[in-house]
Design an enzyme around this catalytic site. Structure first.
Site, PDB file in Angstrom:
ATOM      1  N   HIS A   1      50.057  46.227  52.404  1.00  0.00           N
ATOM      2  CA  HIS A   1      49.717  45.082  51.551  1.00  0.00           C
ATOM      3  C   HIS A   1      50.825  44.819  50.535  1.00  0.00           C
ATOM      4  O   HIS A   1      51.342  43.696  50.424  1.00  0.00           O
ATOM      5  CB  HIS A   1      48.389  45.386  50.844  1.00  0.00           C
ATOM      6  N   GLU A   2      51.197  45.858  49.792  1.00  0.00           N
ATOM      7  CA  GLU A   2      52.185  45.685  48.725  1.00  0.00           C
ATOM      8  C   GLU A   2      53.576  45.390  49.278  1.00  0.00           C
ATOM      9  O   GLU A   2      54.320  44.576  48.712  1.00  0.00           O
ATOM     10  CB  GLU A   2      52.219  46.915  47.821  1.00  0.00           C
TER      11      GLU A   2
ATOM     12  N   ASP B   1      48.326  36.830  46.776  1.00  0.00           N
ATOM     13  CA  ASP B   1      46.956  37.343  46.735  1.00  0.00           C
ATOM     14  C   ASP B   1      46.022  36.148  46.595  1.00  0.00           C
ATOM     15  O   ASP B   1      45.597  35.786  45.498  1.00  0.00           O
ATOM     16  CB  ASP B   1      46.773  38.322  45.562  1.00  0.00           C
TER      17      ASP B   1
ATOM     18  N   HIS C   1      54.370  41.775  49.923  1.00  0.00           N
ATOM     19  CA  HIS C   1      54.550  40.875  48.784  1.00  0.00           C
ATOM     20  C   HIS C   1      56.006  40.571  48.461  1.00  0.00           C
ATOM     21  O   HIS C   1      56.308  39.520  47.891  1.00  0.00           O
ATOM     22  CB  HIS C   1      53.923  41.486  47.529  1.00  0.00           C
TER      23      HIS C   1
END
Length: 373
Positions: free
Chosen positions: A323-324, A336, A327
């Site tokens: 997820h991170e 997000d 980014h």
């Protein structure tokens, strides 16, 4: 039983059945969702040169008490990319935190009484680069995920899709040579982050402020995240379009599929780095899982929820790292938009383009839990 008694019994039964059916129909007729009653106005002081600060008026135009997660509203600090800011047709980069959050607790909600209006001032320069002179077009937009009334009615569209909170666009002018360039802030480590001086490179990953036990735990998560990204990349490279893809990224189009394929190739390459480029910072003590600054690869600040998460599976340590990593601007540049599996599935159906922008959709596709083909 006499004929008259049987007649009375049958009539009574029919009345009871009719009453039950009527009650069921009345229950079905009860609204399940409240159409968004929030109104948002954005104002800039036209009497003086624009210095990055705008004011918002948020009004509850309903007879209901409303509860909205704070990060979905304008507030005094910007910790989500909820502004669309353009200069000369080019979108301005967001430089603030990108946070993977847990489910909101009661403390995370802002309450609005019926008819209430709240005012808040926001400095856009805290998280967006306004250092160049020229015309800027600014708009606020967020999804109202988890927003509800005091009595539990969800704020959503009639079809159950998430409602959005949007302002009308505001056009602003920044003079050339303005002092915003010198005032532009370097992203701080932020509240809840301890100044961490100890660094160690273990198995090609840099750990900052981590105990021995946390170094081991986070190191295992990096390995598992690499396995996740490799698997996701392989699925897409094979051209597979099964329920795993459509659940998290919506209906197939060749363009969107190519985008997803590109994203996981970059995520996998970034996670495979083994020369200390990946930096796990253990200094965060906030309640969320983790956060990054998208323009500062490849440092990931892991927070309280990360340590209690399982190694793999839904909302896992490994998934959080996927997820991170997504980014970072130079990786997949995700946002997000919404959080959680329910929100991600809703987004994939209602707006597949935004699902491809959403970090949680990328995480859940990689975690593939429960497993889908």
């Amino acid at each position: 039983m006499s004929h008259s008694a049987r007649t009375v019994w049958l009539v009574a039964g029919l009345v009871a059945a009719t009453g039950t059916a009527l009650a069921a129909r009345q229950d079905d007729a009860q609204p399940k969702f409240l159409d968004n009653p929030l109104r948002l106005a954005m104002i800039a002081d036209g009497a003086q040169a624009f210095m990055g600060t705008v004011e918002f008026k948020l009004s509850n135009n309903s007879a209901e008490i409303l509860k909205i997660p704070s990060w979905q509203l304008p507030n005094g600090k910007i910790d989500a990319d909820v502004f669309e800011i353009y200069r000369g047709g080019k979108r301005i980069e967001y430089t603030g935190k990108m946070i993977k959050r847990a489910e909101p607790t009661e403390a995370d909600f802002i309450t609005l009484q019926p008819g209430e209006t709240k005012r808040v001032t926001v400095n856009l320069g805290d998280a967006y680069d306004l250092s160049q002179g020229g015309q800027y077009d600014v708009k606020f937009k967020s999804y109202l995920q988890g927003a509800r009334t005091q009595r539990g009615l969800s704020i959503a569209k009639a079809n159950g899709f998430m409602a959005t909170l949007e302002s009308a666009p505001l056009r602003l002018w920044v003079d050339a040579g303005n002092p915003l360039r010198s005032l532009q802030k370097i992203a701080p480590e932020g509240k809840g982050t301890k100044a961490a001086l100890t660094k160690a490179v273990v198995n090609g990953v840099t750990f900052v402020g981590c105990t021995s036990a946390r170094t081991t735990s986070a190191g295992q998560a990096v390995t598992a995240a690499r396995n996740y990204s490799e698997n996701a990349k392989g699925y897409l490279n094979a051209g597979t379009v099964g329920s795993r893809y459509t659940t998290w990224f919506g209906a197939y189009t060749s363009s969107r599929y190519t985008t997803a394929k590109s994203h996981y190739a970059k995520i996998d390459t970034a996670l495979d780095q083994s020369g200390g480029q990946i930096k796990i910072n253990c200094g965060c003590t906030d309640s969320y899982y983790a956060y990054v600054y998208p323009n500062k690869p490849y440092e990931i600040f892991v927070c309280n929820a990360f340590w209690s998460a399982p190694l793999t599976g839904t909302d896992s340590k490994a998934g959080t790292l996927v997820h991170e990593m997504s980014h970072f601007d130079i990786v997949a540049n995700t946002d997000d938009v919404v959080y959680g599996q329910a929100g991600a599935k809703n987004l994939a159906i209602s707006n597949p383009t935004n699902a491809l922008r959403n970090a949680d959709n990328h995480e859940y596709f990689a975690e593939n839990n429960p497993a889908k083909n």
